[in-house]
Design a protein around this motif. Structure first.
Motif, mmCIF file in Angstrom:
data_model
loop_
_atom_site.group_PDB
_atom_site.id
_atom_site.type_symbol
_atom_site.label_atom_id
_atom_site.label_comp_id
_atom_site.label_asym_id
_atom_site.label_seq_id
_atom_site.Cartn_x
_atom_site.Cartn_y
_atom_site.Cartn_z
ATOM 1 N N SER A 1 0.820 -1.217 0.000
ATOM 2 C CA SER A 1 0.000 0.000 0.000
ATOM 3 C C SER A 1 0.848 1.260 0.000
ATOM 4 C CB SER A 1 -0.949 0.002 1.203
ATOM 5 O OG SER A 1 -0.216 -0.190 2.411
ATOM 6 N N GLY A 2 2.117 1.157 0.365
ATOM 7 C CA GLY A 2 2.997 2.323 0.325
ATOM 8 C C GLY A 2 3.233 2.859 -1.068
ATOM 9 N N LEU A 3 2.831 2.105 -2.092
ATOM 10 C CA LEU A 3 2.969 2.577 -3.475
ATOM 11 C C LEU A 3 1.736 3.345 -3.932
ATOM 12 C CD1 LEU A 3 4.571 -0.588 -5.149
ATOM 13 C CD2 LEU A 3 5.721 1.511 -4.411
ATOM 14 N N GLY A 4 0.927 3.789 -3.011
ATOM 15 C CA GLY A 4 -0.353 4.397 -3.346
ATOM 16 C C GLY A 4 -0.302 5.630 -4.206
ATOM 17 N N ASN A 5 0.841 6.323 -4.276
ATOM 18 C CA ASN A 5 0.956 7.508 -5.131
ATOM 19 C C ASN A 5 1.668 7.226 -6.443
ATOM 20 O OD1 ASN A 5 -0.309 9.728 -3.687
ATOM 21 N ND2 ASN A 5 1.267 9.403 -2.121
ATOM 22 N N LEU A 6 2.090 5.995 -6.653
ATOM 23 C CA LEU A 6 2.807 5.661 -7.884
ATOM 24 C C LEU A 6 1.818 5.595 -9.045
ATOM 25 C CD1 LEU A 6 5.440 4.782 -9.283
ATOM 26 C CD2 LEU A 6 4.850 2.415 -8.703
ATOM 27 N N ALA A 7 2.051 6.438 -10.036
ATOM 28 C CA ALA A 7 1.145 6.506 -11.182
ATOM 29 C C ALA A 7 1.831 6.170 -12.500
ATOM 30 C CB ALA A 7 0.520 7.906 -11.278
ATOM 31 N N THR A 8 3.128 6.360 -12.574
ATOM 32 C CA THR A 8 3.831 6.205 -13.847
ATOM 33 C C THR A 8 4.818 5.052 -13.778
ATOM 34 O OG1 THR A 8 3.637 8.583 -14.271
ATOM 35 C CG2 THR A 8 5.259 7.355 -15.576
ATOM 36 N N VAL A 9 4.506 4.000 -14.545
ATOM 37 C CA VAL A 9 5.404 2.852 -14.713
ATOM 38 C C VAL A 9 5.414 2.550 -16.217
ATOM 39 C CG1 VAL A 9 5.942 0.475 -14.066
ATOM 40 C CG2 VAL A 9 4.741 1.968 -12.448
ATOM 41 N N PRO A 10 6.343 3.127 -16.962
ATOM 42 C CA PRO A 10 6.266 3.040 -18.424
ATOM 43 C C PRO A 10 6.624 1.685 -19.011
ATOM 44 C CG PRO A 10 8.233 4.229 -17.773
ATOM 45 C CD PRO A 10 7.461 3.983 -16.526
ATOM 46 N N VAL A 11 7.288 0.826 -18.246
ATOM 47 C CA VAL A 11 7.729 -0.447 -18.821
ATOM 48 C C VAL A 11 6.900 -1.588 -18.248
ATOM 49 C CG1 VAL A 11 9.704 -1.978 -19.220
ATOM 50 C CG2 VAL A 11 10.019 0.497 -19.234
ATOM 51 N N SER A 12 7.294 -2.186 -17.151
ATOM 52 C CA SER A 12 6.580 -3.361 -16.658
ATOM 53 C C SER A 12 6.508 -3.366 -15.140
ATOM 54 C CB SER A 12 7.268 -4.643 -17.152
ATOM 55 O OG SER A 12 8.601 -4.717 -16.674
ATOM 56 N N LEU A 13 5.578 -4.181 -14.628
ATOM 57 C CA LEU A 13 5.400 -4.359 -13.191
ATOM 58 C C LEU A 13 5.431 -5.850 -12.900
ATOM 59 C CD1 LEU A 13 4.626 -3.439 -10.307
ATOM 60 C CD2 LEU A 13 2.228 -3.472 -11.049
ATOM 61 N N SER A 14 6.346 -6.237 -12.004
ATOM 62 C CA SER A 14 6.501 -7.650 -11.687
ATOM 63 C C SER A 14 6.442 -7.848 -10.180
ATOM 64 C CB SER A 14 7.838 -8.174 -12.226
ATOM 65 O OG SER A 14 8.036 -9.521 -11.858
ATOM 66 N N LEU A 15 5.540 -8.718 -9.750
ATOM 67 C CA LEU A 15 5.399 -9.076 -8.340
ATOM 68 C C LEU A 15 5.529 -10.590 -8.257
ATOM 69 C CD1 LEU A 15 2.299 -6.826 -7.689
ATOM 70 C CD2 LEU A 15 4.554 -6.416 -6.736
ATOM 71 N N GLY A 16 6.638 -11.068 -7.701
ATOM 72 C CA GLY A 16 6.856 -12.501 -7.708
ATOM 73 C C GLY A 16 7.603 -13.006 -6.485
ATOM 74 N N ARG A 17 7.247 -14.216 -6.082
ATOM 75 C CA ARG A 17 7.925 -14.904 -4.980
ATOM 76 C C ARG A 17 7.892 -14.097 -3.678
ATOM 77 N NH1 ARG A 17 12.840 -14.765 -5.847
ATOM 78 N NH2 ARG A 17 12.862 -13.509 -7.742
ATOM 79 N N ASN A 18 6.732 -13.526 -3.428
ATOM 80 C CA ASN A 18 6.489 -12.829 -2.157
ATOM 81 C C ASN A 18 5.459 -13.668 -1.395
ATOM 82 O OD1 ASN A 18 8.008 -10.212 -2.807
ATOM 83 N ND2 ASN A 18 6.518 -10.295 -4.490
ATOM 84 N N PRO A 19 5.878 -14.662 -0.633
ATOM 85 C CA PRO A 19 4.949 -15.654 -0.079
ATOM 86 C C PRO A 19 3.964 -15.115 0.937
ATOM 87 C CG PRO A 19 7.160 -15.962 0.818
ATOM 88 C CD PRO A 19 7.288 -14.958 -0.279
ATOM 89 N N SER A 20 4.222 -13.929 1.533
ATOM 90 C CA SER A 20 3.324 -13.383 2.552
ATOM 91 C C SER A 20 2.420 -12.284 2.004
ATOM 92 C CB SER A 20 4.145 -12.839 3.727
ATOM 93 O OG SER A 20 4.964 -13.833 4.295
ATOM 94 N N LEU A 21 2.579 -11.942 0.741
ATOM 95 C CA LEU A 21 1.810 -10.836 0.167
ATOM 96 C C LEU A 21 0.349 -11.225 0.018
ATOM 97 C CD1 LEU A 21 2.010 -7.980 -1.098
ATOM 98 C CD2 LEU A 21 2.317 -9.107 -3.325
ATOM 99 N N THR A 22 -0.525 -10.450 0.658
ATOM 100 C CA THR A 22 -1.956 -10.775 0.664
ATOM 101 C C THR A 22 -2.791 -9.835 -0.198
ATOM 102 O OG1 THR A 22 -2.301 -9.395 2.640
ATOM 103 C CG2 THR A 22 -1.800 -11.739 2.981
#
Length: 682
Positions: A311-332
């Protein structure tokens, strides 16, 4: 008086004799055959504003005219030492004859002695390009800088921000340009060499090859905020303390540490490169990034064992390439990504990757994501129940892949997707989605390639209700799939136009849903579908660009498949194989209109085939004709139209075949003739 007359007469005779010597018919003719000057005059060419003089080097003549000049009807003015000048058979008149100079033109000069010399004339347009395409200050060229500084360019305005305290009076710029030269005032600029004073605005003038110019204004300012110039890596608390308070990092930021929080980054608003948060075993949240609004490249958050929320990324608006979320076993939860509306395409064409997050239940947080330029890959998320959160996703540039999410029950939340280049639901390599009962993307109308593999709970494809167009369809190892059944509410009947491959689906009974298919550019491969009883859905198919394979010698066929159908099929663009189909018959109307098979024909191991009635219209076999191990086959008479076999003829182990009636009209066999082990054949 008389001597004077005699002298005058002798003089006249001598003069006459000297004049006659030039007309001596025995004197050699001139061999001169040069073009000495060549020009295009504005007076003769309305498309030119100024005269253009060509350069002559040997027999090569080159002229450069302004960009945009019409070269198709130019008039050349030339001088020559020859008698005549021709292009082909057309005599050329200097200053009068028009020619097309859009390609090379060959001039032939004819000398007085009829010898010739050829000249090649090339006319090109001056390049008017005059842009500055990149502008930087490199630390290697500037002792006042510790890191490279890349300027931003908006139109003809160039702006660079250097660290506070930088001496601006003697900076060396490195630039690239499409022009011929670059000047500041009257001084030519050499990229990476020329020193200038940037304490005030500097005007760079780019000169094109056609002498036109374009001015660029360059402004260099020293940062008054906390800007870290270059890349930064956080490995420990000391690294975090050193970057604390900075608002911008011009390069990338990589966090690979034992930290429990990122609070030292609370002032950071901008990252010029990528953001990586990798392998931080104790990191619980990303709250320290709450001020971050933009990154210049991709974001990867992976391998963080304790990370629960982003949730700390709540102000992030610009990601021109890619977003990867992986191997975070506790992420809910993905809450915190609500401001991201679009993504591009990164390494391996990935745009969005949600991979191997064992505690993630849904994708809520991506609710405002509309487009992804690359692929969307969702896989190996053990508790992912749905793709809720992707309801506004309307565009995927490469593929949507959903694999090995064991409790994923539905794709119905993908309500805005109407077309996809590729849709992959399960794969043999990654595994399928064991709880997925139907592929239910309700608005999807067209798919380039549809791949359905290894989904152990998948019963049908009826959830693709709007699907009207598929190029390629691959259905493999779905153990409880009974029917396709898609396209029920489509505006037009579904049509398959590429290839069809259906393999090892033991409960599949039919191919219903493909009824509108009439022509395919690829192949059809149906192998080892133990319950397949009919292929009537392909009865409208008239043309097949590739091979047709129904069963296979090396695999199991279709024990319940009786009438093959394909009654409208006239052309097969490759081999035809019918093998190991226990109850299959080749009686009419099966293949009743088949006229062309651009390859071999193999009929092998079909326990119930009695005759070749389906091949009555064939006249030429362009490959091998192989008929073997068909235990009930006794009649080949339907092949009596065949006159030529361009490969081998093999008739092997057909127990009840007692005659070769039907092959009596074959006059040519270009390969081997092998007839063996047919027990009743004399």
């Amino acid at each position: 008086m008389r001597p004077l007359l005699i002298l005058l007469s002798v003089t006249a005779i001598l003069i006459l004799c000297s004049g006659c010597s030039d007309d001596d018919p025995t004197a050699p003719l001139s061999t001169a055959r040069e073009i000495t000057t060549f020009r295009f005059l504005a007076a003769d060419n309305a498309v030119l504003a100024v005269d253009v003089t060509a350069a002559i080097a040997g027999t090569e003549i080159t002229a450069v005219v302004p960009e945009g000049t019409d070269l198709t009807a130019l008039v050349a003015t030339f001088s020559t030492t020859g008698e005549t000048v021709r292009i082909g058979s057309t005599d050329q008149i200097s200053g009068a004859t028009a020619n097309d100079f859009s390609s090379l033109v060959a001039y032939t000069v004819v000398a007085a002695d009829a010898s010739t010399g050829d000249y090649t004339v090339s006319v090109t347009e001056l390049d008017s390009d005059k842009e500055i395409t990149a502008f930087r200050f490199l630390a290697a060229d500037n002792t006042a800088l510790a890191v490279d500084v890349t300027a931003t360019m908006v139109g003809t305005e160039i702006a660079a921000v250097v660290p506070d305290g930088t001496d601006l009076t003697a900076l060396v710029a490195t630039f690239t340009t499409t022009g011929e030269t670059v000047r500041v005032g009257s001084i030519d600029q050499v990229s990476g060499v020329t020193v200038n004073d940037f304490s005030g605005p500097v005007t760079y003038t780019v000169v094109g090859a056609d002498a036109s110019t374009q001015d660029y204004g360059v402004t260099v300012t020293a940062s008054t905020s906390m800007v870290w110039f270059g890349d930064y890596i956080i490995r420990n608390a000391n690294d975090m303390a050193a970057i604390s308070g900075y608002t911008e990092i011009t390069g990338y930021l990589r966090v690979f540490s034992d930290l429990t929080n990122l609070d030292g980054l609370s002032s950071l608003t901008t990252i010029g490169g990528f953001l990586e948060v990798l392998g931080n075993d104790a990191l619980v949240d990303l709250d320290g990034l709450s001020a971050l609004t933009a990154v210049g490249s991709y974001v990867e958050i992976a391998g963080n064992d304790a990370l629960q929320v982003i949730s700390g990324l709540g102000n992030l608006a610009t990601v021109p390439v890619s977003l990867s979320l992986g191997r975070n076993p506790s992420l809910t939860s993905l809450t915190g990504l609500e401001r991201v509306t679009s993504l591009g395409s990164g390494a391996y064409d990935v745009g969005l990757e949600i991979w191997d997050n064992d505690a993630l239940v849904n994708l809520t947080g991506l609710d405002n994501l509309v487009s992804v330029g690359g692929s969307v890959d969702i896989g190996h998320n053990d508790l992912l129940v749905s793709v809720a959160g992707l309801g506004n996703l309307a565009t995927v540039g490469v593929e949507l892949m959903v694999v090995n999410n064991p409790v994923l029950a539905t794709l119905a939340h993908l309500t805005s997707l109407t077309s996809l280049p590729v849709l992959v639901v399960g794969t043999h390599y990654y595994g399928g989605n064991t709880s997925l009962v139907s592929v239910d993307i309700p608005a999807l109308e067209s798919v380039g390639s549809l791949i359905i593999e290894n989904n152990f709970g998948l019963v049908d494809l009826a959830g693709l209700t709007a699907l009207a167009d598929i190029v390629d369809l691959h259905v493999y190892q779905n153990p409880v799939l009974t029917t396709f059944g898609f396209g029920a509410t489509a505006a037009t009947p579904l049509e398959l136009t590429g290839f069809l491959e259906v393999y090892d689906n033991p409960l599949l009974e039919d191919l219903d849903g493909l009824d509108a298919t009439t022509a395919m550019t690829g192949w059809v491969r149906l192998v080892d579908n133990a319950s397949l009883a009919t292929v009537a859905a392909l009865d409208g198919l008239t043309t097949l660009g590739g091979y047709l394979q129904i069963g296979a010698v090396e695999y199991d066929g279709h024990p319940d498949l009786e009438n093959l159908g394909f009654g409208a099929l006239t052309t097969i663009g490759g081999h035809l194989t019918i093998a190991d189909n226990d109850h299959t018959l080749l009686t009419s109307p099966a293949f009743g209109n088949l006229q062309t098979v651009a390859g071999s024909i193999t009929v092998w191991g079909n326990a119930n085939v009695r005759d070749m009635a389906g091949f009555a219209n064939l006249t030429v076999v362009t490959g091998n004709l192989i008929i073997g191990e068909n235990r009930e086959l006794w009649d080949l008479s339907a092949l009596d139209g065949v006159t030529s076999i361009e490969g081998a003829l093999v008739i092997d182990t057909n127990d009840k075949l007692d005659a070769l009636f039907g092959l009596g009209n074959v006059t040519t066999i270009q390969g081997n003739l092998e007839i063996r082990d047919n027990l009743e054949l004399d």
